[in-house]
Structure formats: structure tokens, C-alpha cells
Design a protein around this motif. Structure first.
Motif, mmCIF file in Angstrom:
data_model
loop_
_atom_site.group_PDB
_atom_site.id
_atom_site.type_symbol
_atom_site.label_atom_id
_atom_site.label_comp_id
_atom_site.label_asym_id
_atom_site.label_seq_id
_atom_site.Cartn_x
_atom_site.Cartn_y
_atom_site.Cartn_z
ATOM 1 N N ARG A 165 4.108 11.279 -10.604
ATOM 2 C CA ARG A 165 4.012 11.916 -11.914
ATOM 3 C C ARG A 165 5.208 11.485 -12.754
ATOM 4 N N LEU A 166 4.974 11.289 -14.061
ATOM 5 C CA LEU A 166 6.065 10.894 -14.939
ATOM 6 C C LEU A 166 7.208 11.888 -14.822
ATOM 7 N N PRO A 167 8.460 11.406 -14.713
ATOM 8 C CA PRO A 167 9.596 12.326 -14.526
ATOM 9 C C PRO A 167 9.789 13.249 -15.723
ATOM 10 N N GLN A 168 10.181 14.475 -15.429
ATOM 11 C CA GLN A 168 10.620 15.399 -16.464
ATOM 12 C C GLN A 168 12.091 15.129 -16.763
ATOM 13 N N HIS A 169 12.481 15.319 -18.009
ATOM 14 C CA HIS A 169 13.889 15.159 -18.358
ATOM 15 C C HIS A 169 14.776 16.045 -17.496
ATOM 16 N N SER A 170 14.263 17.228 -17.174
ATOM 17 C CA SER A 170 15.065 18.208 -16.442
ATOM 18 C C SER A 170 15.298 17.825 -14.981
ATOM 19 N N GLU A 171 14.601 16.793 -14.475
ATOM 20 C CA GLU A 171 14.718 16.464 -13.056
ATOM 21 C C GLU A 171 15.222 15.049 -12.788
ATOM 22 N N VAL A 172 15.736 14.364 -13.815
ATOM 23 C CA VAL A 172 16.106 12.953 -13.623
ATOM 24 C C VAL A 172 17.176 12.779 -12.542
ATOM 25 N N TYR A 230 16.033 11.262 -4.873
ATOM 26 C CA TYR A 230 14.999 11.397 -3.849
ATOM 27 C C TYR A 230 13.870 10.370 -3.951
ATOM 28 N N ALA A 231 13.782 9.645 -5.062
ATOM 29 C CA ALA A 231 12.743 8.632 -5.229
ATOM 30 C C ALA A 231 13.380 7.262 -5.411
ATOM 31 N N ASP A 232 12.853 6.281 -4.701
ATOM 32 C CA ASP A 232 13.315 4.910 -4.892
ATOM 33 C C ASP A 232 12.673 4.289 -6.131
ATOM 34 N N ILE A 233 11.467 4.736 -6.437
ATOM 35 C CA ILE A 233 10.683 4.183 -7.543
ATOM 36 C C ILE A 233 10.034 5.345 -8.283
ATOM 37 N N SER A 234 9.942 5.249 -9.606
ATOM 38 C CA SER A 234 9.189 6.245 -10.366
ATOM 39 C C SER A 234 8.301 5.542 -11.390
ATOM 40 N N LEU A 260 0.844 -1.196 0.000
ATOM 41 C CA LEU A 260 0.000 0.000 0.000
ATOM 42 C C LEU A 260 0.875 1.241 0.000
ATOM 43 N N TYR A 261 0.705 2.075 -1.032
ATOM 44 C CA TYR A 261 1.409 3.356 -1.084
ATOM 45 C C TYR A 261 0.462 4.459 -0.618
ATOM 46 N N GLY A 262 0.916 5.262 0.333
ATOM 47 C CA GLY A 262 0.132 6.401 0.805
ATOM 48 C C GLY A 262 0.515 7.649 0.041
ATOM 49 N N VAL A 263 -0.451 8.271 -0.613
ATOM 50 C CA VAL A 263 -0.198 9.450 -1.440
ATOM 51 C C VAL A 263 -0.179 10.694 -0.545
ATOM 52 N N THR A 264 0.951 11.386 -0.561
ATOM 53 C CA THR A 264 1.161 12.514 0.356
ATOM 54 C C THR A 264 0.954 13.875 -0.297
ATOM 55 N N LYS A 265 0.680 13.906 -1.597
ATOM 56 C CA LYS A 265 0.601 15.208 -2.278
ATOM 57 C C LYS A 265 -0.532 16.069 -1.753
ATOM 58 N N VAL A 266 -1.598 15.435 -1.247
ATOM 59 C CA VAL A 266 -2.759 16.193 -0.797
ATOM 60 C C VAL A 266 -2.400 17.137 0.336
ATOM 61 N N PHE A 267 -1.421 16.745 1.179
ATOM 62 C CA PHE A 267 -0.998 17.637 2.261
ATOM 63 C C PHE A 267 0.448 18.090 2.075
ATOM 64 N N ALA A 322 4.085 8.129 -1.522
ATOM 65 C CA ALA A 322 4.061 8.479 -2.942
ATOM 66 C C ALA A 322 3.627 9.917 -3.133
ATOM 67 N N ASP A 323 4.324 10.594 -4.034
ATOM 68 C CA ASP A 323 4.002 11.995 -4.297
ATOM 69 C C ASP A 323 4.284 12.322 -5.756
ATOM 70 N N SER A 324 3.635 13.366 -6.250
ATOM 71 C CA SER A 324 3.779 13.763 -7.648
ATOM 72 C C SER A 324 4.948 14.695 -7.885
ATOM 73 N N ARG A 325 5.512 15.247 -6.815
ATOM 74 C CA ARG A 325 6.493 16.314 -6.989
ATOM 75 C C ARG A 325 7.763 16.034 -6.184
ATOM 76 N N ILE A 326 8.877 16.268 -6.857
ATOM 77 C CA ILE A 326 10.172 16.065 -6.228
ATOM 78 C C ILE A 326 10.317 16.945 -4.990
ATOM 79 N N GLN A 327 9.794 18.179 -5.047
ATOM 80 C CA GLN A 327 9.898 19.085 -3.903
ATOM 81 C C GLN A 327 9.317 18.452 -2.646
#
Length: 354
Positions: A79-86, A92-96, A32-39, A58-63
Motif C-alpha cells: 500500500r502507498l506509504p502514509q506520510h505519518s509512517e515513513v 521495516y520495508a526494503d521496497i515500497s 515472485l513476491y508472496g503477498v502475506t496480508k491474507v494471513f 509483500a504486505d499492505s501494512r507496516i504492522q
């Protein structure tokens, strides 16, 4: 005391997370992944998820993922990674989650430079028409290439439903993930570890239908409010009242319910529609559309009518209320998922965990 303020009732949220962990585990969903972007990945709120038993954050943003680095648990970029942030993704992410070969190549290169191996979940589009491989052969070509990469690990496959196209997860739709998993096994002799069957919209199936080989869900709304997002039903043992928004009244006046002169467009470029209820007692609160949309506000006092608002003000009709509201009084609202997300994102709303 400062307002507006979002009160988070810790015990309610923790109870929701524990209830969902139990429900998913009992129905074969062991991860179970808990999505943290809401807060916005507030670490104190993420800690509630961890205490409740989630297996990853799990979150959509590297920040936001940067805020979670002290947790000894998998961190997942939704969120799918941007080339600019690989470079940041592999740090910062174990999985994308991924659906573009060009991005996978850049992730492989970045992981190589960082001296690590990065796990990826390949997304398939089952009809909701947001992210994911739509053609099967494109998916299998990506699988073949990833399996040859030195610095990526093919962790699994996943899908997303209801977020854009509002396609409701059905067993026959989710079974296609079984077919993809078996296809990878047949073509490449490779067993996928994760089969991620979507988000809170898939939860309604638990206990009713046998989910194919799905062993992972990515949940936000269901953990926050205890509701599944396909039909909006409350799940047993959960509570949606864990998040209460408080705002302060800054004006009370009796005014007509329809503007008295010719009207045009409002501050947001829309042509408003008014209901003529005659002269009514109206209250202004110090909260606006820059913080939350009116549709997400559910007054605890059921006699209050939310009329509308502008960037910084919300207008309430309090004519029928039993309480004699005064300027300076606090009005409470319960929130839907979007309301929680917006108020947590607004820097003008204080968050207090109680």
C-alpha cells in the motif's frame, strides 16, 4: 478444542507456491513476491512461502511487515506509504510502492535520517483507477526527481489491475509497461530493474501470451488457493482446498423459512429477502459476519444451504442432509480468498496449521 477454527493444510499451500514459482520462472517472471496480508503475515505461514521459493514477502501494512523481520528476504510495502509512517517504512520495508512525489520526498528524508537507502517502485495506473500515475508526464517528473535523491533507489515500475475497476490484464495493456520502461531508458539513460505486472489476475496469461518486459508479479490468491483472479480458473498442479473453516452447531430447530411478522431492516441496515420453503430444519453455528461474509462460505456437505446470519450467528438449512447433525457437531467449509482473509483477520477464529 475451540471453534471456530481455520485449518491450514501446509502441504497443499507449499505445493501451490512451488507450482507458481515454477510457472512464473518458466515464463520469464524471475522475481515472485508472496503477498502475506491474507494471513496477517503469520511467520509460520510466511515460512511456507519462503520454502516454496518466493523472492520477497509483500504486505499492505507496516504492522505485518514488522512480523517478518527475521526473514532474510526482501520485504515490500504494497500500500502507498502514509506520510505519518515513513520512518517505519524505511525501517521495516526494503521496497515500497509509490505514486506521490510528496511522499517520495518524505521517504528520502526518513532514509537519510536512518542512514540507509530505500528502494521504490513507481506505480502507473493503466485504467483500473486505483493507485498510480495516470498522466505520463507526471510519472516522468517523478522519475527525474527520484533519480536526484540521495537516499532512494528507483527499483522499478508497477501496476495494479482488477482490484477496484476490475480491468482484466490484457497483453496490449501490460505492454504499456514496456513503453514506460523504455521511456525511462531513453530520457534518463536508466535501466529499471523491476517491471511488476500486477497480481493474481495476470497469472492467466502465463504460458499463453508473452508478457512484455514484466519480470515480477505480486501474488496472494494464486499462492493461497491456486486460482487466478481474472476468471477464477484453477491452475494445473494446484489445489484450492488448503484452507478449511470449522464451526460448531449451537442450536438445531425446525422453524418456518419466512419470518412470521412484519419485517424491517436487519442488524446491518439491509432489508432481507426470504425464500418460502415451508418448515425446515435449521442449524445455528457459532460464526458470524464479524468473522466472515456468508458468500465466502462453501459447505463441504453439499446438502447444506447457507441461509444468512448476523454478527455472531450463521443460519444453515440442514433439512436435506444425509448426516443426522446434532448440537455440538462441527461443520466444515472451504473458503474463497476473501474468506481466508477475513477469518485470518478475525481474532475470534483460531488458526491451526496441519
Amino acid at each position: 478444542m475451540t471453534y471456530p477454527k481455520l485449518l491450514v493444510k501446509r502441504d497443499i499451500v507449499l505445493k501451490n507456491v512451488k507450482a507458481l514459482k515454477k510457472l512464473t520462472s518458466e515464463n520469464g517472471v524471475g522475481v515472485l513476491y508472496g503477498v502475506t496480508k491474507v494471513f496477517c503475515a503469520d511467520p509460520e505461514l510466511a515460512q511456507i512461502y519462503v520454502e516454496g521459493g518466493v523472492d520477497g514477502l509483500a504486505d499492505s501494512r507496516i504492522q505485518n511487515l514488522k512480523k517478518l523481520q527475521n526473514f532474510d528476504i526482501d520485504k515490500i510495502l504494497l500500500r502507498l506509504p502514509q506520510h505519518s509512517e515513513v520512518d517505519q517504512v524505511v525501517r521495516y520495508a526494503d521496497i515500497s510502492l509509490n505514486s506521490e512525489i510528496s511522499t517520495l520526498r518524505k521517504l528520502n528524508e526518513a532514509a537519510g535520517k536512518a542512514g540507509c537507502r530505500h528502494k521504490v517502485i513507481l506505480m502507473v495506473d493503466l485504467g483500473d483507477l486505483r493507485e498510480g500515475f495516470f498522466q505520463e508526464e507526471d510519472f516522468y517528473q517523478a522519475v527525474e526527481e527520484v533519480l536526484k535523491m540521495d537516499h532512494l533507489i528507483l527499483e522499478g515500475i508497477g501496476t495494479n489491475l482488477t482490484c477496484y475497476g476490475a480491468v482484466i490484464p490484457k497483453p496490449h495493456i501490460l505492454k504499456r509497461l514496456d513503453d514506460y520502461k523504455q521511456g525511462v531508458k531513453d530520457r534518463f539513460g536508466y535501466d529499471l530493474k523491476i517491471v511488476s505486472g500486477g497480481n493474481s489476475s495476470s497469472v492467466y496469461l502465463l504460458g499463453k501470451e508473452k508478457l512484455p518486459s514484466i519480470n515480477n508479479l505480486r501474488l496472494g490468491e494464486t499462492l493461497i488457493r491456486g486460482t487466478e483472479s481474472s476468471y477464477g480458473q484453477q491452475l494445473p498442479g494446484t489445489n484450492s482446498k488448503g484452507w478449511v473453516l470449522q464451526a460448531q452447531i449451537i442450536e438445531i430447530k425446525e422453524k418456518p423459512s419466512v419470518p412470521v411478522e412484519e419485517t424491517g431492516l436487519d442488524a446491518f441496515g439491509h432489508e432481507p429477502v426470504f425464500v418460502d420453503r415451508g418448515v425446515r430444519k435449521r442449524a445455528l453455528i457459532a460464526l458470524g459476519k464479524q468473522d466472515i461474509v456468508n458468500e465466502s462460505l462453501n459447505p463441504v456437505d453439499k446438502d447444506i444451504i447457507v441461509l444468512g446470519g448476523s454478527s455472531d450467528h450463521t443460519i444453515l438449512d440442514i433439512s436435506d442432509c444425509q448426516k443426522d447433525y446434532q448440537v455440538g457437531d462441527i461443520v466444515d467449509f472451504t473458503l474463497d480468498y476473501v474468506g481466508v482473509l477475513m477469518t485470518c483477520t478475525s481474532e475470534y477464529v483460531d488458526v491451526e496449521i496441519i
